[in-house]
Write a protein that holds these residues in place. Structure first.
Motif, PDB file in Angstrom:
ATOM      1  N   LEU A   1      -2.637  17.487   4.182  1.00 18.99           N
ATOM      2  CA  LEU A   1      -0.966  17.563   3.181  1.00 18.99           C
ATOM      3  C   LEU A   1      -1.473  16.988   1.800  1.00 18.99           C
ATOM      4  O   LEU A   1      -0.655  17.900   1.322  1.00 18.99           O
TER       5      LEU A   1
ATOM      6  N   LEU B   1       6.865  19.652   5.437  1.00 13.72           N
ATOM      7  CA  LEU B   1       5.861  18.810   6.221  1.00 13.72           C
ATOM      8  C   LEU B   1       5.487  18.382   6.541  1.00 13.72           C
ATOM      9  O   LEU B   1       5.285  17.485   7.720  1.00 13.72           O
ATOM     10  N   MET B   2       4.730  17.136   5.537  1.00 11.49           N
ATOM     11  CA  MET B   2       4.228  16.160   5.844  1.00 11.49           C
ATOM     12  C   MET B   2       5.405  15.519   6.160  1.00 11.49           C
ATOM     13  O   MET B   2       5.138  14.003   7.239  1.00 11.49           O
TER      14      MET B   2
ATOM     15  N   ALA C   1       4.809  21.811   1.125  1.00 14.76           N
ATOM     16  CA  ALA C   1       3.567  20.238   2.076  1.00 14.76           C
ATOM     17  C   ALA C   1       4.447  19.421   1.973  1.00 14.76           C
ATOM     18  O   ALA C   1       4.456  18.085   3.011  1.00 14.76           O
ATOM     19  N   LEU C   2       4.972  18.969   0.548  1.00 13.93           N
ATOM     20  CA  LEU C   2       5.947  17.608   1.062  1.00 13.93           C
ATOM     21  C   LEU C   2       7.088  17.983   2.432  1.00 13.93           C
ATOM     22  O   LEU C   2       6.834  17.046   3.152  1.00 13.93           O
TER      23      LEU C   2
ATOM     24  N   LEU D   1       1.468   6.630  -6.948  1.00 15.80           N
ATOM     25  CA  LEU D   1       0.979   7.400  -7.579  1.00 15.80           C
ATOM     26  C   LEU D   1       1.236   9.127  -6.640  1.00 15.80           C
ATOM     27  O   LEU D   1       0.588  10.039  -7.944  1.00 15.80           O
ATOM     28  N   LEU D   2       1.790   9.174  -5.827  1.00 15.12           N
ATOM     29  CA  LEU D   2       1.574  10.331  -5.098  1.00 15.12           C
ATOM     30  C   LEU D   2       2.636  11.410  -6.437  1.00 15.12           C
ATOM     31  O   LEU D   2       2.314  12.402  -6.849  1.00 15.12           O
TER      32      LEU D   2
ATOM     33  N   VAL E   1       2.647   1.492  -3.123  1.00 17.26           N
ATOM     34  CA  VAL E   1       1.527   2.093  -4.461  1.00 17.26           C
ATOM     35  C   VAL E   1       1.274   3.259  -4.405  1.00 17.26           C
ATOM     36  O   VAL E   1       1.614   4.177  -5.185  1.00 17.26           O
ATOM     37  N   GLY E   2       0.930   3.728  -3.232  1.00 16.51           N
ATOM     38  CA  GLY E   2       0.501   5.291  -3.247  1.00 16.51           C
ATOM     39  C   GLY E   2       2.196   6.414  -3.170  1.00 16.51           C
ATOM     40  O   GLY E   2       1.310   7.229  -3.628  1.00 16.51           O
TER      41      GLY E   2
ATOM     42  N   ALA F   1       0.957  -1.372   0.361  1.00  7.93           N
ATOM     43  CA  ALA F   1       0.166  -0.156   0.607  1.00  7.93           C
ATOM     44  C   ALA F   1       1.148   1.443   0.177  1.00  7.93           C
ATOM     45  O   ALA F   1       0.385   2.430  -0.775  1.00  7.93           O
TER      46      ALA F   1
ATOM     47  N   PHE G   1      -8.048   2.595  -4.874  1.00  8.50           N
ATOM     48  CA  PHE G   1      -7.323   1.283  -3.995  1.00  8.50           C
ATOM     49  C   PHE G   1      -7.466   1.554  -2.351  1.00  8.50           C
ATOM     50  O   PHE G   1      -7.632   0.565  -1.809  1.00  8.50           O
ATOM     51  N   PHE G   2      -7.337   2.876  -2.267  1.00  9.68           N
ATOM     52  CA  PHE G   2      -7.315   3.160  -0.613  1.00  9.68           C
ATOM     53  C   PHE G   2      -8.828   2.773  -0.022  1.00  9.68           C
ATOM     54  O   PHE G   2      -8.865   2.540   0.592  1.00  9.68           O
TER      55      PHE G   2
ATOM     56  N   ILE H   1       6.594  16.197   9.733  1.00  8.12           N
ATOM     57  CA  ILE H   1       5.596  15.739  10.849  1.00  8.12           C
ATOM     58  C   ILE H   1       5.936  14.047  11.159  1.00  8.12           C
ATOM     59  O   ILE H   1       5.912  13.786  12.351  1.00  8.12           O
ATOM     60  N   PHE H   2       5.890  13.131   9.855  1.00  3.54           N
ATOM     61  CA  PHE H   2       5.916  11.983  10.337  1.00  3.54           C
ATOM     62  C   PHE H   2       7.003  11.773  10.907  1.00  3.54           C
ATOM     63  O   PHE H   2       6.736  11.033  11.855  1.00  3.54           O
TER      64      PHE H   2
ATOM     65  N   TRP I   1       9.387   7.397   1.497  1.00  3.11           N
ATOM     66  CA  TRP I   1       8.327   8.673   0.909  1.00  3.11           C
ATOM     67  C   TRP I   1       9.364   9.593   1.569  1.00  3.11           C
ATOM     68  O   TRP I   1       8.828  10.816   2.056  1.00  3.11           O
TER      69      TRP I   1
ATOM     70  N   ILE J   1      -1.113  15.293   7.913  1.00  2.00           N
ATOM     71  CA  ILE J   1      -0.787  14.032   6.510  1.00  2.00           C
ATOM     72  C   ILE J   1      -1.413  14.174   6.030  1.00  2.00           C
ATOM     73  O   ILE J   1      -1.391  14.513   4.604  1.00  2.00           O
TER      74      ILE J   1
END
Lengths: 520, 496
Positions: free
Chosen positions: B12, A430-431, A427-428, A18-19, A14-15, A11, B390-391, A434-435, A146, B9
Motif C-alpha cells: 500500500l 486500508l494501511m 490506500a491510506l 517523507l510520505l 522521517v518516514g 525512522a 534512508f530506509f 490493517i496496522f 501515521w 502495508i
C-alpha cells in the motif's frame, strides 16, 4: 532486525514526513485559501485591523495566539513568494505558495512528533523483552504519527491540526508524568490557539482542582477538604491568566474584545455542517425526515404544512425540523453539558489518577462531538488521538478504539471528493486499519478477542457502505435526483458506531475499578 | 506481526508513493510533437482505429508523428487501453485528437498504470518472500526497499509502462529461480515482445539456461533444450501472428523497432560514448558503419560475465550476470536513452546479499536529474531518493556490512596483492559518503543555479559524467564479485 531499540522512532518520524511530501500536489480545500488569507492579513495589516478585515469571506476566527503564529509563518513566506502576502490577491495559489504552505504544515508537525514521543514514554511496558513490532510504545507511535485522519485532514485537505494536537497530547503526557503545571500551561496555550478545545476544558478544570489542588485524599478515596492548597490554585490561576493576557491583552487594550469574541463564536451557522458530522443530530434529522415521510404516507400530516427548506440541501443555514421539535444552540449546549456532567462528577468523587483524567477528557470531547452545535466531522480526531494511548494498554479500550477509529476515519471520506484522490484515501485507510487491527490484536492476544462478533459485522457493513457510496452510487441513476444520499448514509451509519463507542467509554469510566498505576 | 499484514502495508505504501508522484502535473510538452504522454495517447488512437496490419506502416498512420517503435505486445496493450473510447470518444479520434489534454484524460492515463501494479508488484513480493534468505522481517525490509526504488517510480510517471516489461522480466527471473524453466522463458519472451530493450537481459537468460542444459545429463539436456526452444518460438509466433502473413510486414516492424538511422547518442546520457565525447568529439569521428565496432565492444564487455555464468549456472551468478549485462549494454551500446539505466534494476535483486553496493548503484541510477527537471519532478525526486537512501541504510543496515568478506572482494586481494592491506570497510564507507555528497551537491546546484552562458549544458554534462563514473565503477566491481567465491551458506548473524 538490525534496528536497535531507540532508533525506530526517528525512522517512523522521517518516514511519515517523507510520505506527507507526496501529497503536496494533491487536492487542497478552501482551508488553503483561508490560511493564505490569514498570512496576508497578519503580515500586511496592523494588529488593530486583524479582526476587522473582511475583504475575503474567510475572516480571522481563531484566537490571537494563532494569529501571531501565522505572523511568524509569514516572515518565512516572504522568501518563497511575496505575492501571497497581499490581502487583495484572493485565491492566489502559485506553485511556491503551495509548496510553502504544505511544507509549513509538515515542519510544524515537529511539535506533534515530540508530543508523540513523550506519550510513548508514558506507556506502561509489560514485562519481558518483546519483538519491536509488538511493543506498546511502538504501536502507539505508529497509531499517532501515521494516523489516517491527521494525514487526510492536515496534509491533503489542509489544516494545522498536527501542530495543535501536539500541544494537547504534550499536555496529556505531562499530566501522565505528574508535571501538572506544565500540562496546565500547555493547555492554556492550546486554548489560545484554537478555542474549540474549550470543549475539553471541564475535564482539565475538574481534574486539576480535585487532584492537584487537594494534595491528599482520605483512605477511602473521598476528598479531604483540609488538604486544599491555595498556593497551587493560585499557581494554576496565574498560568492561565498570564497566557490569556499575553494573547488577548493587546486587543483588550484597544477595546476590541467584543469584536474578537464575535469573530470567534459565530452562531449564525446551522445545526449541522454541510456534511453531517456523525453525531446525535444526524440521527435526529433522519428520524425527523422519516417520520415526516411516514406521516404524509399515512395521511397523518399534510404535505403543505411541512417546511420547504430541506436539510439534505446541504447548505449551511438555519432550518426547522418538521415533526420533532426544533433544536436551538441553547438546547445543544444543555445537552452537551448534561452529557459530560456524569464524567466530571465521576472523577471528582472517585479520582483515578491521570488515566481517569484522560478518560474524562475523551468523554468531554466525544460528548461535545455528539451533542454540539455545528460540529465538523474533523472534531472526531480530538477523541481518537488520546484514545490511542489507552488502547495500547487495555484490551477493552482497544476494542472501543477500533470501532471509533474505523467509523470516525471513514466519516472523513467525504472531505476528499475528487476522483484523483480516491486511491490515496482508500490506500491510506486500508494501511492504517490493517496496522491497527493486527497490531492491537497481537498486543492483547493473551486476553482474548478484541471485538464482539456483532461489532465485526457492523464494521464489515461499513465496507459495504463504502463500496456503495464511492463506486456504485456515482454510476447509478439516483446520482442526479438525490446527490446527498451517500453523505446521509455515511454519516448515519457512522453515527451509530460513534454513539456506541461513546456509551461503552462511559460504561468503562463509571464501572471501572481503580486504575492502579504500575511503576514504570 | 504477521507477515501478510506487513507485506500489505508495504505494498500500500508503494502504491501511495507511485500515485503521489503521478499527482504532479504532466509536463505537456509543446506542439507540434508534445511529449511522451502524447505518444501513448496517440498509440491508443492508432491501435483502436486502424487494422492490425497498419500499426507499423504508413498508409493511414503518419509514422513521423510518434510512430509505434515498440514490439507488438505494446501495441496490443495500447489497444486494450483504448477502450477509453467508451468513456469519451474524443480521446482517441483518428487524426483529430492530437495534443488532446484534460484533467479527466490525465486521470484515465494514470489509472492505466494499474498494469504496473498487477504485473510488477506481485513479482517483487513473491521474489522477496521466496527467493531471499533471512527472517521474515528481513524479507519484508528487502521488499520495501525494492518497491521504493525511485528510478522506476519517477521514470514510469512520465515514460510509461516500464514497470510492465520489467515486471514480466522479473516473473521470468522468479520462475528460473524456482526452477520452472519453461514458464521463465515464456515470461521473458513476453517481456522481450513488450519492449525490445529487454534484449539487454537476453544474454544472461540464454547463458543460464544453456549452462543448465550442459550440466544435466544427455537426455535431460536435450529435453530441456527442446522445451525451452519450443516455448520461446511459440511465444514469439503468438505475438507476431498478425504480422507473419507477409514477410515485408514483419521486416517493417523490425525496422521500426530497431531504428538504425539515428545517431550515436541523444541528449546527455551517462554512457561511455557521451562521456568520451566531452574529451574527443567521437560523434563526428564514428560514422554509421561503426555500429559493428560498437556491437563488438559491447559483446566484449558482456563476455566475461556470460562465460562465467555458462560455466557455473547458479542463481547467484545469474543475478550478477543480469546486472553486468545490462550495465555493459548501457555503457557501450548504440543509441542509448537515459532511462535505459532502468534496465539495471535487477540490482534490486542484490539488495539482500550486497546491500551497500546495490543501494549505492541504485541511487546513482536515479541521478537523472536533468530528465526529472524537464518533467517537473524535482520534489518527488528529492523525497523518493531520501526515502530510499534512508530506509535502505536503516532497514538493511547497509553501512554495517562493509567488511571484505561481506563485499565478496576476495578477488581484489588476488589482483592487487602488492597494495598494502588497508581497512576496506573504512575506505568503502567514506567513498560512499563522498559520492552521496557529490550527488546531493550537484542536484542542488543543477536545480538552483543557472549555467553560465558559454557553457549552457554544464549541469547535464556534469550529472551524466558523475553518473557514468559510478556506473563504470559498479560494472567493474560486480564483474570482480562474479569472479570471486559465491557467498558461503553459513547463516548470517541474526541481530534482532
Amino acid at each position: 532486525m538490525a534496528a536497535d531499540s531507540c532508533s525506530w522512532f526517528p525512522a517512523l518520524a522521517v518516514g511519515v514526513s517523507l510520505l506527507k511530501c507526496f501529497f503536496i500536489s494533491a487536492y487542497r480545500s478552501t482551508d488553503f485559501e483561508v490560511h493564505r488569507n490569514w498570512l496576508a492579513i497578519t503580515h500586511s495589516l496592523p494588529v488593530s485591523r486583524w479582526y476587522y478585515e473582511n475583504a475575503s469571506e474567510w475572516t480571522l476566527d481563531y484566537p490571537p495566539l494563532f494569529a501571531w503564529f501565522e505572523f511568524g509563518l509569514s516572515q518565512v513566506a516572504r522568501r518563497f513568494d511575496a505575492n501571497m502576502l497581499q490581502v487583495e490577491k484572493l485565491n492566489y495559489a502559485s506553485p511556491a505558495t503551495v509548496l510553502f504552505q504544505r511544507l509549513s504544515v509538515i515542519v510544524t508537525d515537529v511539535v506533534f512528533i515530540y508530543a508523540a514521543r513523550e506519550c510513548c514514554r508514558c506507556v506502561r511496558e509489560p514485562k519481558g523483552s518483546r519483538d519491536i513490532l509488538s511493543q506498546p510504545s511502538f504501536v502507539l507511535a505508529v497509531l499517532l504519527l501515521w494516523n489516517f485522519g491527521l494525514l487526510l485532514v492536515d496534509h491533503i485537505h489542509f489544516q494545522y491540526n498536527g501542530f495543535l494536537f501536539g500541544f494537547l497530547l504534550l499536555s496529556v503526557a505531562k499530566h501522565l508524568q505528574s508535571q501538572h503545571l506544565q500540562g496546565a500551561l500547555l493547555f492554556a496555550l492550546l486554548l489560545n490557539l484554537k478555542h474549540i478545545y474549550l470543549y475539553v476544558a471541564p475535564a482539565y478544570g475538574v481534574y486539576l482542582l480535585r487532584s492537584y489542588c487537594f494534595t491528599q485524599d482520605n483512605k477511602d478515596g473521598s476528598i479531604r477538604w483540609s488538604s486544599f492548597s491555595l498556593l497551587r490554585l493560585l499557581a494554576l490561576g496565574a498560568i492561565v491568566t498570564s497566557v490569556c493576557a499575553l494573547s488577548f491583552g493587546p486587543f483588550i487594550a484597544m477595546g476590541q474584545l467584543p469584536q474578537v469574541l464575535s469573530r470567534l463564536f459565530p452562531f449564525k451557522r446551522g445545526l449541522c455542517h454541510a456534511y453531517w458530522a456523525p453525531n446525535i443530530w444526524a440521527l435526529y434529522n433522519v428520524l425527523d425526515k422519516t417520520l415526516a415521510v411516514l406521516g404524509v404516507r399515512l395521511k397523518l400530516l399534510e404535505e403543505a404544512e411541512l417546511p420547504l427548506a430541506s436539510m439534505t440541501g446541504g447548505l449551511v443555514q438555519e432550518f426547522e425540523h418538521s415533526v420533532l421539535p426544533s433544536v436551538t444552540p441553547a438546547v445543544t449546549l444543555v445537552c452537551t453539558l448534561l452529557s459530560i456532567l456524569p464524567a466530571a462528577a465521576s472523577i471528582w468523587l472517585r479520582p483515578r489518577g491521570a488515566r481517569g483524567f484522560l478518560r474524562c477528557l475523551l468523554l468531554c470531547a466525544l460528548g461535545s462531538f455528539m451533542f454540539g452545535w455545528h460540529v465538523h466531522e474533523k472534531a472526531i480526531l480530538i477523541a481518537i488521538l488520546p484514545l490511542s494511548i489507552l488502547a495500547v494498554e487495555s484490551r477493552e479500550d482497544a476494542g472501543i478504539f477500533l470501532i471509533l477509529t474505523t467509523t470516525g476515519h471513514y466519516s472523513l471520506f467525504p472531505l476528499l471528493f475528487t476522483p484523483a484522490e480516491l486511491p490515496m484515501k482508500v490506500a491510506l485507510m486500508l494501511m492504517f486499519s490493517i496496522f491497527s487491527f493486527t497490531a492491537l490484536r497481537k498486543l492483547h492476544s493473551a486476553q482474548g478477542f478484541l471485538l464482539h462478533p456483532l461489532e465485526v459485522i457492523y464494521l464489515l457493513g461499513l465496507v459495504a457502505v463504502a463500496i456503495a457510496c464511492e463506486v456504485v452510487f456515482p454510476l447509478s441513476p439516483w446520482q442526479q435526483r438525490l446527490p446527498f444520499l451517500p453523505l446521509l448514509v455515511t454519516s448515519v451509519y457512522c453515527a451509530v458506531g460513534v454513539c456506541y463507542a461513546f456509551l461503552r467509554l462511559y460504561a468503562s469510566l463509571l464501572l471501572r475499578r481503580e486504575d492502579k498505576p504500575k511503576l514504570l | 506481526m504477521q507477515t501478510w499484514s506487513l507485506v500489505s502495508i508495504c505494498v500500500l505504501l508503494a502504491i501511495i508513493a507511485r500515485w503521489g508522484v503521478s499527482l504532479n502535473s504532466y509536463s505537456a510538452g509543446k506542439p507540434p510533437m508534445f511529449g511522451d504522454y502524447e505518444a501513448q495517447r496517440h498509440w491508443q488512437e492508432v491501435t483502436y482505429n486502424l487494422p492490425i496490419q497498419e500499426y507499423f506502416n504508413t498508409t493511414n498512420n503518419d509514422l513521423n508523428y510518434w510512430g509505434l517503435d515498440y514490439p507488438p505486445l505494446t501495441a496490443y496493450h495500447s489497444w486494450i487501453c483504448a477502450y477509453a473510447k467508451t468513456i469519451n470518444p474524443e480521446w482517441v479520434e483518428l487524426h483529430k485528437s492530437r495534443g488532446y489534454e484534460s484533467t479527466q484524460h490525465k486521470l484515465f492515463m494514470r489509472t492505466t498504470l494499474v498494469a504496473d501494479l498487477l504485473i510488477y508488484i506481485p513479482a517483487v513480493v513473491l521474489y522477496c518472500l521466496y527467493l531471499t534468505d533471512g527472517s521474515s522481517k528481513k524479507k519484508v525490509s528487502v521488499m520495501f526497499c525494492f518497491l521504493l526504488y525511485p528510478g522506476l517510480i519517477l521514470i514510469d510517471y512520465g515514460h510509461f509502462y516500464n514497470g510492465v516489461s520489467l515486471g514480466l522480466a522479473l516473473w521470468g527471473i522468479l520462475a528460473l529461480g524456482l526452477g520452472w524453466d519453461v514458464l521463465g522463458s515464456m515470461a521473458f519472451s513476453l517481456a522481450l515482445n513488450y519492449k525490445q530493450m529487454e534484449l539487454y537481459h537476453a544474454l544472461p537468460f540464454f547463458c543460464y539456461l544453456l549452462g543448465k542444459c550442459i550440466k544435466t545429463g544427455l537426455m535431460g539436456r536435450l529435453f530441456l533444450l527442446v522445451r525451452v526452444g519450443v516455448t520461446v518460438l511459440a511465444t514469439f509466433a503468438l505475438c507476431w501472428l498478425p504480422f507473419l502473413a507477409e514477410p515485408s510486414q514483419a521486416m517493417q516492424v523490425v525496422r521500426r523497432i530497431f531504428p538504425v538511422a539515428r545517431g550515436l547518442f541523444e541528449d546527455k546520457v551517462a554512457n561511455t560514448w557521451c562521456s568520451l565525447n566531452t574529451l574527443i568529439k567521437i560523434r563526428s569521428i564514428l560514422s554509421g558503419d561503426s555500429q559493428l565496432y560498437l556491437l563488438a565492444c559491447t559483446l566484449l564487455a558482456v563476455l566475461p560475465s556470460c562465460i562465467r555464468l555458462l560455466t557455473k549456472p547458479t542463481f547467484w551468478h545469474f543475478k550478477l550476470a543480469l546486472v553486468n549485462s545490462s550495465l555493459a549494454f548501457f555503457l557501450f551500446s548504440f543509441q542509448v536513452h537515459e532511462k535505459s539505466i532502468l534496465l539495471a534494476a535487477p540490482a534490486c535483486l542484490l539488495l539482500n546479499d550486497l546491500p551497500l553496493m546495490a543501494l549505492w548503484f541504485l541511487q546513482a541510477s536515479t541521478f537523472m536529474l536533468p530528465l526529472f527537471l524537464k518533467d517537473g519532478l524535482l520534489v518527488p525526486y528529492i523525497v523518493t531518493s531520501l526515502g530510499f537512501l534512508f530506509f535502505s541504510i536503516y532497514l538493511l543496515s547497509a553501512l554495517d556490512h562493509c567488511s571484505e568478506d561481506k563485499l565478496r572482494l576476495g578477488a581484489y586481494n588476488k589482483l592487487f596483492y602488492w597494495v598494502p592491506k588497508m581497512d576496506l570497510a573504512f575506505i568503502v564507507r567514506w567513498k560512499f559518503y563522498i559520492s552521496i555528497a557529490a550527488m546531493v551537491g550537484l542536484s542542488i546546484a543543477a536545480a538552483v543555479l543557472v549555467a553560465p552562458p558559454h557553457l549552457p549544458d554544464l549541469f547535464p554534462v556534469l550529472v551524466s559524467t558523475t553518473a557514468f563514473l559510478h556506473f563504470l565503477g559498479t560494472f567493474i566491481h560486480f564483474n570482480v564479485v562474479q569472479f570471486s567465491e559465491p557467498p558461503s551458506r553459513k547463516s548470517q548473524k541474526k541481530s534482532n
